[in-house]
Design an enzyme around this catalytic site. Structure first.
Site, PDB file in Angstrom:
ATOM      1  N   GLN A 164      47.657  27.225  52.575  1.00 29.83           N
ATOM      2  CA  GLN A 164      47.401  28.379  53.449  1.00 29.83           C
ATOM      3  C   GLN A 164      45.940  28.762  53.315  1.00 29.83           C
ATOM      4  OE1 GLN A 164      46.679  31.694  52.361  1.00 29.83           O
ATOM      5  NE2 GLN A 164      46.762  32.614  54.389  1.00 29.83           N
ATOM      6  N   PHE A 169      42.944  30.897  45.566  1.00 29.61           N
ATOM      7  CA  PHE A 169      43.906  30.216  44.703  1.00 29.61           C
ATOM      8  C   PHE A 169      44.913  29.472  45.571  1.00 29.61           C
ATOM      9  CE2 PHE A 169      42.166  33.181  41.694  1.00 29.61           C
ATOM     10  CZ  PHE A 169      42.191  32.474  40.501  1.00 29.61           C
ATOM     11  N   LEU A 170      45.025  28.192  45.327  1.00 35.65           N
ATOM     12  CA  LEU A 170      46.055  27.421  46.025  1.00 35.65           C
ATOM     13  C   LEU A 170      47.233  27.352  45.066  1.00 35.65           C
ATOM     14  CD1 LEU A 170      43.676  24.768  47.576  1.00 35.65           C
ATOM     15  CD2 LEU A 170      44.897  26.557  48.788  1.00 35.65           C
ATOM     16  N   VAL A 171      48.096  28.352  45.143  1.00 33.69           N
ATOM     17  CA  VAL A 171      49.147  28.514  44.134  1.00 33.69           C
ATOM     18  C   VAL A 171      50.534  28.593  44.773  1.00 33.69           C
ATOM     19  CG1 VAL A 171      47.703  29.384  42.259  1.00 33.69           C
ATOM     20  CG2 VAL A 171      48.437  30.960  44.065  1.00 33.69           C
ATOM     21  N   CYS A 194      22.940  13.423  28.162  1.00 35.56           N
ATOM     22  CA  CYS A 194      21.478  13.434  28.154  1.00 35.56           C
ATOM     23  C   CYS A 194      20.922  12.116  27.596  1.00 35.56           C
ATOM     24  CB  CYS A 194      20.957  14.618  27.330  1.00 35.56           C
ATOM     25  SG  CYS A 194      20.920  16.183  28.251  1.00 35.56           S
ATOM     26  N   CYS A 252      24.469  17.386  24.374  1.00 32.86           N
ATOM     27  CA  CYS A 252      25.119  16.857  25.582  1.00 32.86           C
ATOM     28  C   CYS A 252      25.286  15.343  25.471  1.00 32.86           C
ATOM     29  CB  CYS A 252      24.281  17.216  26.802  1.00 32.86           C
ATOM     30  SG  CYS A 252      24.780  16.321  28.281  1.00 32.86           S
ATOM     31  N   HIS A 261      26.720  14.879  37.015  1.00 32.88           N
ATOM     32  CA  HIS A 261      27.366  13.567  36.910  1.00 32.88           C
ATOM     33  C   HIS A 261      28.598  13.489  37.800  1.00 32.88           C
ATOM     34  CE1 HIS A 261      30.072  15.893  34.318  1.00 32.88           C
ATOM     35  NE2 HIS A 261      30.920  14.894  34.355  1.00 32.88           N
ATOM     36  N   ALA A 320      30.793  10.167  22.194  1.00 32.32           N
ATOM     37  CA  ALA A 320      31.974  10.337  21.329  1.00 32.32           C
ATOM     38  C   ALA A 320      32.295   9.098  20.492  1.00 32.32           C
ATOM     39  CB  ALA A 320      33.183  10.712  22.181  1.00 32.32           C
ATOM     40  N   GLN A 371      32.320  10.825  38.408  1.00 31.67           N
ATOM     41  CA  GLN A 371      33.158   9.838  37.758  1.00 31.67           C
ATOM     42  C   GLN A 371      33.555   8.776  38.770  1.00 31.67           C
ATOM     43  OE1 GLN A 371      36.106  11.192  34.893  1.00 31.67           O
ATOM     44  NE2 GLN A 371      35.534  13.315  35.304  1.00 31.67           N
ATOM     45  N   HIS A 427      19.280  17.780  32.364  1.00 34.54           N
ATOM     46  CA  HIS A 427      20.546  18.461  32.068  1.00 34.54           C
ATOM     47  C   HIS A 427      20.772  19.669  32.978  1.00 34.54           C
ATOM     48  CE1 HIS A 427      23.872  19.606  29.394  1.00 34.54           C
ATOM     49  NE2 HIS A 427      23.430  20.854  29.436  1.00 34.54           N
ATOM     50  N   ASP A 434      34.750   7.365  27.712  1.00 35.70           N
ATOM     51  CA  ASP A 434      35.314   7.223  26.371  1.00 35.70           C
ATOM     52  C   ASP A 434      36.786   7.661  26.324  1.00 35.70           C
ATOM     53  OD1 ASP A 434      32.928   6.198  25.183  1.00 35.70           O
ATOM     54  OD2 ASP A 434      32.078   8.217  25.265  1.00 35.70           O
ATOM     55  N   HIS A 451      25.838  18.884  32.879  1.00 40.90           N
ATOM     56  CA  HIS A 451      24.894  17.801  33.176  1.00 40.90           C
ATOM     57  C   HIS A 451      25.347  17.107  34.468  1.00 40.90           C
ATOM     58  CE1 HIS A 451      21.791  14.922  31.538  1.00 40.90           C
ATOM     59  NE2 HIS A 451      22.198  14.362  32.665  1.00 40.90           N
ATOM     60  N   ASN A 509      33.480  16.525  39.897  1.00 45.75           N
ATOM     61  CA  ASN A 509      33.969  17.878  39.655  1.00 45.75           C
ATOM     62  C   ASN A 509      32.766  18.704  39.263  1.00 45.75           C
ATOM     63  OD1 ASN A 509      36.769  17.436  39.979  1.00 45.75           O
ATOM     64  ND2 ASN A 509      36.880  16.548  37.942  1.00 45.75           N
ATOM     65  N   CYS A 558      35.178  21.138  35.342  1.00 49.32           N
ATOM     66  CA  CYS A 558      34.078  20.338  34.819  1.00 49.32           C
ATOM     67  C   CYS A 558      33.729  20.858  33.419  1.00 49.32           C
ATOM     68  CB  CYS A 558      32.883  20.440  35.746  1.00 49.32           C
ATOM     69  SG  CYS A 558      31.484  19.507  35.131  1.00 49.32           S
ATOM     70  N   SER A 559      33.654  19.944  32.460  1.00 48.95           N
ATOM     71  CA  SER A 559      33.454  20.381  31.087  1.00 48.95           C
ATOM     72  C   SER A 559      32.020  20.185  30.613  1.00 48.95           C
ATOM     73  CB  SER A 559      34.429  19.648  30.161  1.00 48.95           C
ATOM     74  OG  SER A 559      34.421  18.265  30.424  1.00 48.95           O
ATOM     75  N   LYS A 611      41.046  40.666  55.405  1.00 51.61           N
ATOM     76  CA  LYS A 611      40.781  42.048  54.973  1.00 51.61           C
ATOM     77  C   LYS A 611      41.450  42.410  53.650  1.00 51.61           C
ATOM     78  CE  LYS A 611      40.532  43.155  59.773  1.00 51.61           C
ATOM     79  NZ  LYS A 611      41.388  41.981  60.137  1.00 51.61           N
TER      80      LYS A 611
END
Ligand SMILES: O=P(O)(O)O[C@H]1O[C@H](CO)[C@@H](O)[C@H](O)[C@H]1O
Ligand SMILES: O=P(O)(O)O[C@H]1O[C@H](CO)[C@@H](O)[C@H](O)[C@H]1O
Lengths: 385, 385
Positions: free
Chosen positions: B360, B349-351, B55, B52, B201, B61, B203, B121, B78, B199, B188, B195-196, B30
């Site tokens: 928790q 949030f797991l903080v 793609c 991207c 994917h 890179a 890892q 994509h 990369d 597209h 991710n 995730c950056s 609540k």
């Protein structure tokens, strides 16, 4: 120096406090970042916010009003994570009953407090002078002392402290009837760390059980002591002072280091230099030294990226209710876990690999410490005015 | 049912897979939320993005170009978190040398891959049909099989699989010279999970060491087997099918449950119903059943809050290089850790307390499972058009 090579190779480091490993990838800092950016903290907060449930005089969710407090103020969390009174639950574990083995649960009771650092809505620990942080540490010490078990080996010390540090004139909390086992003092600072109110405050969750993390640390410290005859954090503190490369700052009572096993990019730990079991063991002078250490860490953090640096921090110390041996093996320290990695808006995500396999970091703790050593001096915000 | 009381009391639950506890606060839902809101995912992505690096046809890179791939495509990251070749490091641990005890490190070598799920994509696993997810699972299976140690008890099975599942016509990766110990496949998804690139994917990080999490699980499964004569996840799967309340979905080969010990609000685990040690043990039919399970989980996630649901997921299975006993004690499963709690913009949030003391959660796994059971049917996005 045999460790020089670690600046260059991918490796794992061991955390002797928790008995676990993490992956270090020093070569990976060149990675470009195209992902989520943190929103920079809005700096334009009022000193008093009539809608803030932590500001003096304001009304809280369940109807109570805060006093016009001067320094700190503590109250029971209106949405505590644990209940004080509840139904019993005590299922039997039987080897021939698979459900009792695999669906195990334990009841947890306790009480959660919110503890403000200042009546001012728009400041943080980094903005506060050591003399203003001292009342926070006094409040932490008194709440710990007042919740200590009557049979604790620290009880006599606690009683002395309660007679020495004056009570908060704005009121204090009474411990619950049932003796609790552990008190976790922690702060979530910044929206990135799930903090929902910028008014400077921390939380104090007390439970009938010893939680995982302090439990693991106590077990590891106990093991080290019995194997080596010395305290783990005693040896570690001496070692780091000698090695220097991970030291951020120190005074007579406390050492601030980026620990060898740091997971978060700019993680630091404040460790008592002598054997302090819990807050109540600190002398008047040491409380001031501890306030100074907290000031140094939080100010350096803000200076690093010239931002209101988010973090979660927490104090580990002797359980409220503990044996002679547990008290002896406890060593007072405070962790800071900050998420920012490269700037005020680029954070480290502890996600896929970290959650599924093993924590991973890019810059080394030695590099982080060097950066933080260079961030002393006046708080950047004060220089802007 | 003795567990009914757990809907109402604060308690801890035990995770037998990792040997750790978490705090459950069912009464705490609540709590109002005034903190950070997640930015809702922008839904207007192009099917092909010339900028991207995932793609088809685009340059990456380090200069390499992606082929015009049809289903999946795998390449070496990369910016790998581990290096393949590096200097040696092998310090001695000596009881009389404190530095060797407290500053422990191990070299880690390995290789990291990126593996795309589709040339498109703008889609996710939730948008893909089971028949389109199947090539992803085939690629996971082939990369695992091709990296398996020559002395692994699963090697014969792997060779059979490599002869059965056709190679990816768009090219495949060759394993490195040095045999690696573990392969962690993980995804991710979403900016909230670091995730950056949207597209679709995942890892694949392969390392010379067994990481913490699969290591803990293998130790716990081994212990359970030796104590009880049966597999932990065999007993658990049967128990959950019987209890029903945490089951989200199942087919002949796989069970999807919100595990008893779930930390994340809508955490689920996909568990093989029979003893599958690793991907290579799956039959043609089981790979399809597994694809169906992945489809069900990701579609239900998106349907829950009608959003592109963020999560980290990962597969745990037998190490690449393992003993007969380790292979026997491994039990194939896949974890999903999604952060959203109450809506498309309010996350858990797991903080502070979670990091300093113990994970928790607010809603119970039983409540989460009931919600996810009700989220079947067509993907909400398809109904909007
Ligand atoms: O490799 P990526 O997707 O750029 O990076 C993401 O996943 C990695 C593996 O979980 C993490 O270490 C990074 O912090 C995260 O941003
Ligand atoms: O109690 P708060 O500040 O509202 O909540 C915050 O801290 C708690 C303790 O770390 C977490 O459980 C919550 O997820 C977080 O949002």
């Amino acid at each position: 120096m045999p460790e020089q090579v670690l600046d260059d190779i991918s490796h794992r480091r061991y955390n002797p406090l928790t008995g676990s490993w993490l992956l270090v990838s020093p070569h990976r800092t060149k990675r470009p970042w195209q992902g989520q950016q943190e929103a920079p903290a809005k700096n334009v907060l009022p000193e008093y916010d009539p809608k803030c449930y932590l500001c003096p005089g304001n009304q809280r969710a369940q109807g109570d009003s805060n006093p016009q407090y001067k320094n700190t103020f503590t109250f029971v969390n209106d949405y505590s994570a644990v209940k004080e009174q509840q139904q019993e639950y005590n299922p039997e574990i039987r080897k021939d009953d698979v459900a009792s083995l695999l669906l195990r649960a334990q009841p947890v009771t306790g009480r959660c407090y919110v503890l403000t650092f200042s009546p001012k809505h728009d400041i943080t620990l980094a903005d506060m002078a050591t003399s203003e942080i001292l009342p926070v540490i006094q409040t932490w010490t008194r709440i710990y002392a007042s919740h200590l078990s009557a049979t604790s080996p620290l009880k006599a010390q606690a009683d002395k402290i309660l007679a020495t540090i004056p009570a908060n004139p704005d009121g204090e909390v009474e411990p619950p009837q049932n003796q609790l086992r552990y008190m976790q003092i922690f702060e979530n600072k910044g929206a990135a760390m799930g903090c929902s109110n910028p008014h400077p405050h921390c939380q104090v969750w007390t439970t009938s059980t010893l939680p995982e993390e302090p439990g693991k640390e106590l077990a590891q410290m106990t093991k080290y002591k019995s194997e080596n005859g010395r305290h783990l954090l005693e040896d570690y503190t001496k070692l780091e002072i000698e090695k220097e490369e991970r030291v951020v700052w120190q005074n007579a009572g406390f050492l601030v280091v980026c620990p060898w096993w740091a997971v978060w990019p700019f993680e630091v730990i404040i460790i008592a230099k002598r054997h302090v079991r819990a807050l109540v063991d600190l002398s008047d002078e040491e409380r001031l030294q501890f306030a100074e250490a907290v000031q140094e860490v939080t100010r350096r953090y803000d200076n690093l990226f010239e931002t209101n640096f988010p973090y979660s921090s927490g104090i580990h110390q002797a359980p409220l209710d503990c044996t002679e041996e547990e008290a002896e093996n406890s060593w007072f320290h405070m962790h800071f876990y900050p998420p920012l990695l490269r700037s005020a808006t680029v954070r480290k995500f502890l996600v896929g690999y970290e959650l599924m396999a093993e924590p991973q970091r890019d810059i080394t703790p030695e590099q982080a410490a060097a950066r933080l050593r260079g961030c002393g001096g006046e708080l950047y915000r004060k220089l802007l005015n």
